[in-house]
Design a protein around this motif. Sequence first.
Motif, PDB file in Angstrom:
ATOM      1  N   ALA A 160       0.823  -1.210   0.000  1.00 33.60           N
ATOM      2  CA  ALA A 160       0.000   0.000   0.000  1.00 33.60           C
ATOM      3  C   ALA A 160       0.858   1.262   0.000  1.00 33.60           C
ATOM      4  O   ALA A 160       0.553   2.236  -0.698  1.00 33.60           O
ATOM      5  N   LEU A 161       1.946   1.249   0.785  1.00 35.70           N
ATOM      6  CA  LEU A 161       2.803   2.431   0.865  1.00 35.70           C
ATOM      7  C   LEU A 161       3.604   2.642  -0.419  1.00 35.70           C
ATOM      8  O   LEU A 161       4.051   3.760  -0.692  1.00 35.70           O
ATOM      9  N   ALA A 162       3.804   1.566  -1.187  1.00 36.68           N
ATOM     10  CA  ALA A 162       4.537   1.671  -2.458  1.00 36.68           C
ATOM     11  C   ALA A 162       3.581   1.382  -3.617  1.00 36.68           C
ATOM     12  O   ALA A 162       3.904   0.621  -4.525  1.00 36.68           O
ATOM     13  N   ARG A 163       2.432   1.955  -3.578  1.00 32.72           N
ATOM     14  CA  ARG A 163       1.397   1.678  -4.575  1.00 32.72           C
ATOM     15  C   ARG A 163       1.918   1.907  -6.000  1.00 32.72           C
ATOM     16  O   ARG A 163       2.536   2.935  -6.298  1.00 32.72           O
ATOM     17  N   ASP A 164       1.646   0.880  -6.850  1.00 34.35           N
ATOM     18  CA  ASP A 164       1.990   0.901  -8.278  1.00 34.35           C
ATOM     19  C   ASP A 164       3.495   0.937  -8.528  1.00 34.35           C
ATOM     20  O   ASP A 164       3.925   1.225  -9.646  1.00 34.35           O
ATOM     21  N   ARG A 165       4.305   0.614  -7.517  1.00 37.65           N
ATOM     22  CA  ARG A 165       5.740   0.454  -7.725  1.00 37.65           C
ATOM     23  C   ARG A 165       6.088  -1.027  -7.554  1.00 37.65           C
ATOM     24  O   ARG A 165       5.219  -1.846  -7.238  1.00 37.65           O
ATOM     25  N   TRP A 166       7.353  -1.378  -7.737  1.00 38.03           N
ATOM     26  CA  TRP A 166       7.703  -2.794  -7.783  1.00 38.03           C
ATOM     27  C   TRP A 166       7.373  -3.561  -6.495  1.00 38.03           C
ATOM     28  O   TRP A 166       6.975  -4.735  -6.572  1.00 38.03           O
ATOM     29  N   PRO A 167       7.508  -2.989  -5.255  1.00 37.07           N
ATOM     30  CA  PRO A 167       7.073  -3.769  -4.082  1.00 37.07           C
ATOM     31  C   PRO A 167       5.578  -4.112  -4.128  1.00 37.07           C
ATOM     32  O   PRO A 167       5.174  -5.193  -3.698  1.00 37.07           O
ATOM     33  N   ASP A 168       4.781  -3.192  -4.634  1.00 31.79           N
ATOM     34  CA  ASP A 168       3.352  -3.434  -4.753  1.00 31.79           C
ATOM     35  C   ASP A 168       3.087  -4.558  -5.749  1.00 31.79           C
ATOM     36  O   ASP A 168       2.300  -5.476  -5.488  1.00 31.79           O
ATOM     37  N   HIS A 169       3.724  -4.504  -6.912  1.00 35.23           N
ATOM     38  CA  HIS A 169       3.528  -5.542  -7.924  1.00 35.23           C
ATOM     39  C   HIS A 169       3.988  -6.910  -7.409  1.00 35.23           C
ATOM     40  O   HIS A 169       3.333  -7.931  -7.656  1.00 35.23           O
ATOM     41  N   LEU A 170       5.107  -6.932  -6.693  1.00 34.10           N
ATOM     42  CA  LEU A 170       5.616  -8.193  -6.149  1.00 34.10           C
ATOM     43  C   LEU A 170       4.655  -8.775  -5.113  1.00 34.10           C
ATOM     44  O   LEU A 170       4.349  -9.982  -5.136  1.00 34.10           O
ATOM     45  N   ALA A 171       4.173  -7.933  -4.210  1.00 35.96           N
ATOM     46  CA  ALA A 171       3.253  -8.410  -3.173  1.00 35.96           C
ATOM     47  C   ALA A 171       1.950  -8.911  -3.783  1.00 35.96           C
ATOM     48  O   ALA A 171       1.409  -9.942  -3.361  1.00 35.96           O
ATOM     49  N   ARG A 172       1.450  -8.225  -4.786  1.00 33.11           N
ATOM     50  CA  ARG A 172       0.215  -8.656  -5.431  1.00 33.11           C
ATOM     51  C   ARG A 172       0.419  -9.956  -6.193  1.00 33.11           C
ATOM     52  O   ARG A 172      -0.480 -10.802  -6.241  1.00 33.11           O
ATOM     53  N   ALA A 173       1.594 -10.154  -6.778  1.00 35.56           N
ATOM     54  CA  ALA A 173       1.887 -11.421  -7.463  1.00 35.56           C
ATOM     55  C   ALA A 173       1.935 -12.573  -6.460  1.00 35.56           C
ATOM     56  O   ALA A 173       1.417 -13.670  -6.713  1.00 35.56           O
ATOM     57  N   VAL A 174       2.564 -12.320  -5.299  1.00 37.42           N
ATOM     58  CA  VAL A 174       2.607 -13.348  -4.250  1.00 37.42           C
ATOM     59  C   VAL A 174       1.195 -13.694  -3.783  1.00 37.42           C
ATOM     60  O   VAL A 174       0.849 -14.871  -3.601  1.00 37.42           O
ATOM     61  N   ALA A 175       0.356 -12.682  -3.582  1.00 39.19           N
ATOM     62  CA  ALA A 175      -1.027 -12.924  -3.160  1.00 39.19           C
ATOM     63  C   ALA A 175      -1.789 -13.704  -4.214  1.00 39.19           C
ATOM     64  O   ALA A 175      -2.562 -14.622  -3.896  1.00 39.19           O
ATOM     65  N   PHE A 176      -1.587 -13.365  -5.487  1.00 39.27           N
ATOM     66  CA  PHE A 176      -2.273 -14.067  -6.574  1.00 39.27           C
ATOM     67  C   PHE A 176      -1.893 -15.541  -6.602  1.00 39.27           C
ATOM     68  O   PHE A 176      -2.757 -16.418  -6.721  1.00 39.27           O
ATOM     69  N   LEU A 177      -0.614 -15.830  -6.475  1.00 41.38           N
ATOM     70  CA  LEU A 177      -0.170 -17.222  -6.478  1.00 41.38           C
ATOM     71  C   LEU A 177      -0.711 -17.973  -5.264  1.00 41.38           C
ATOM     72  O   LEU A 177      -1.118 -19.138  -5.364  1.00 41.38           O
ATOM     73  N   GLY A 178      -0.706 -17.312  -4.109  1.00 41.19           N
ATOM     74  CA  GLY A 178      -1.203 -17.970  -2.910  1.00 41.19           C
ATOM     75  C   GLY A 178      -2.663 -18.347  -3.007  1.00 41.19           C
ATOM     76  O   GLY A 178      -3.078 -19.414  -2.541  1.00 41.19           O
ATOM     77  N   VAL A 179      -3.472 -17.492  -3.637  1.00 37.15           N
ATOM     78  CA  VAL A 179      -4.897 -17.765  -3.764  1.00 37.15           C
ATOM     79  C   VAL A 179      -5.163 -18.832  -4.818  1.00 37.15           C
ATOM     80  O   VAL A 179      -6.071 -19.666  -4.668  1.00 37.15           O
ATOM     81  N   CYS A 180      -4.381 -18.844  -5.881  1.00 33.19           N
ATOM     82  CA  CYS A 180      -4.660 -19.726  -7.020  1.00 33.19           C
ATOM     83  C   CYS A 180      -4.162 -21.158  -6.826  1.00 33.19           C
ATOM     84  O   CYS A 180      -4.730 -22.089  -7.402  1.00 33.19           O
ATOM     85  N   VAL A 181      -3.098 -21.341  -6.073  1.00 38.00           N
ATOM     86  CA  VAL A 181      -2.489 -22.670  -5.947  1.00 38.00           C
ATOM     87  C   VAL A 181      -3.195 -23.465  -4.851  1.00 38.00           C
ATOM     88  O   VAL A 181      -3.228 -23.021  -3.694  1.00 38.00           O
ATOM     89  N   PRO A 182      -3.753 -24.649  -5.148  1.00 41.31           N
ATOM     90  CA  PRO A 182      -4.381 -25.472  -4.097  1.00 41.31           C
ATOM     91  C   PRO A 182      -3.354 -25.901  -3.057  1.00 41.31           C
ATOM     92  O   PRO A 182      -2.202 -26.203  -3.399  1.00 41.31           O
ATOM     93  N   ASN A 183      -3.774 -25.936  -1.800  1.00 39.76           N
ATOM     94  CA  ASN A 183      -2.808 -26.224  -0.736  1.00 39.76           C
ATOM     95  C   ASN A 183      -2.260 -27.644  -0.805  1.00 39.76           C
ATOM     96  O   ASN A 183      -1.091 -27.877  -0.476  1.00 39.76           O
ATOM     97  N   PHE A 184      -3.072 -28.617  -1.250  1.00 39.69           N
ATOM     98  CA  PHE A 184      -2.555 -29.982  -1.315  1.00 39.69           C
ATOM     99  C   PHE A 184      -1.508 -30.106  -2.428  1.00 39.69           C
ATOM    100  O   PHE A 184      -0.501 -30.810  -2.281  1.00 39.69           O
ATOM    101  N   TRP A 185      -1.729 -29.401  -3.569  1.00 41.25           N
ATOM    102  CA  TRP A 185      -0.756 -29.434  -4.665  1.00 41.25           C
ATOM    103  C   TRP A 185       0.527 -28.729  -4.249  1.00 41.25           C
ATOM    104  O   TRP A 185       1.627 -29.205  -4.538  1.00 41.25           O
TER     105      TRP A 185
END
Length: 313
Positions: A124-149
């Motif tokens: 949030a503090l680095a909105r639209d900069r690389w820390p923001d993009h990295l954190a959002r990518a991590v969140a996207f992967l965490g939500v999309c990947v099933p925990n058993f896989w």
Amino acid sequence: MTGFIARRLASLVPLLLVVSLAIFVMLHLGRGDPAMDYLRLSQIPPTDAAVAQARADLGLDRPLAVQYLAWLGDAVRLDFGHSWVTHRAVLDDLAIFVPATLELTAAALALTLALALPLGVAAALARDRWPDHLARAVAFLGVCVPNFWLGYVLILVFAVGLGWLPAMGRGGLSHLLLPAIATAAMSAGVLLRLVRASVLGHLSARHLLFARARGLPRRTVIGRHVLLNAMLPPLTAVGLTLGELLGGAMVVEVVFGWPGVGRYALQAISNRDFPALQGFVVVMTLVFVLCNLAVDIAYAWLDPRLRLGLAGR
């Protein structure tokens, strides 16, 4: 606050009644004869006499309402019967397996908070900069990947490939790390996005302009006026996250051979072990509601408005 806690505890009674009735009816109205399941698990030949005797011993020859009231009377005394598989008291079995599941859930919750809170704030503090993009990518992967896989991938990489961590069993921190990561990934992704959105919403609040106009340092503005207020919505979501973590932990337990209640429940489901299933559902419902009560108490402690409202009651 005491009255608030007492009311919440009192609300447990109708909830547990509804849950216990629902699971009791679903099990007894399903396909198959529980008496046949009991004889199969007890390795007794299913003759007509044996089936009739089993139905009488289990009380299955009585009306369903009478069966439920008899089971409820025992459950109030924490007597959920004996498992048809282990032949031990269900409560004794749960006392063995539930602590392992709670340990894994607590580790996953700590990991979720340790990842989601700082990454969400940094994004949030680095909105639209690389820390923001990295954190959002991590969140996207965490939500999309099933925990058993994810669990199988972690075993393949860190246990089989690198040999750094054990793949199965329960022991020290090394045994706990991989299943905790697999359990926490999805919840951390969801909570990270929620923290980011909450902090962004407070960063644009009008009262921050007045705080800055008064000459308050940026660190003070962010810490006192943004983060404390922004943490309330994520804290509310932690209650739901606990349920998600409990469910995820029980799935991950099977992947990592973790001796928790998930494996016990899976065994009960595959064997149609009625006493074990009924006791499992009621006890885990109680654990989930008590965890949510703890979250509500923490929310009331952090939010002065709610705390003052409770004090006036």
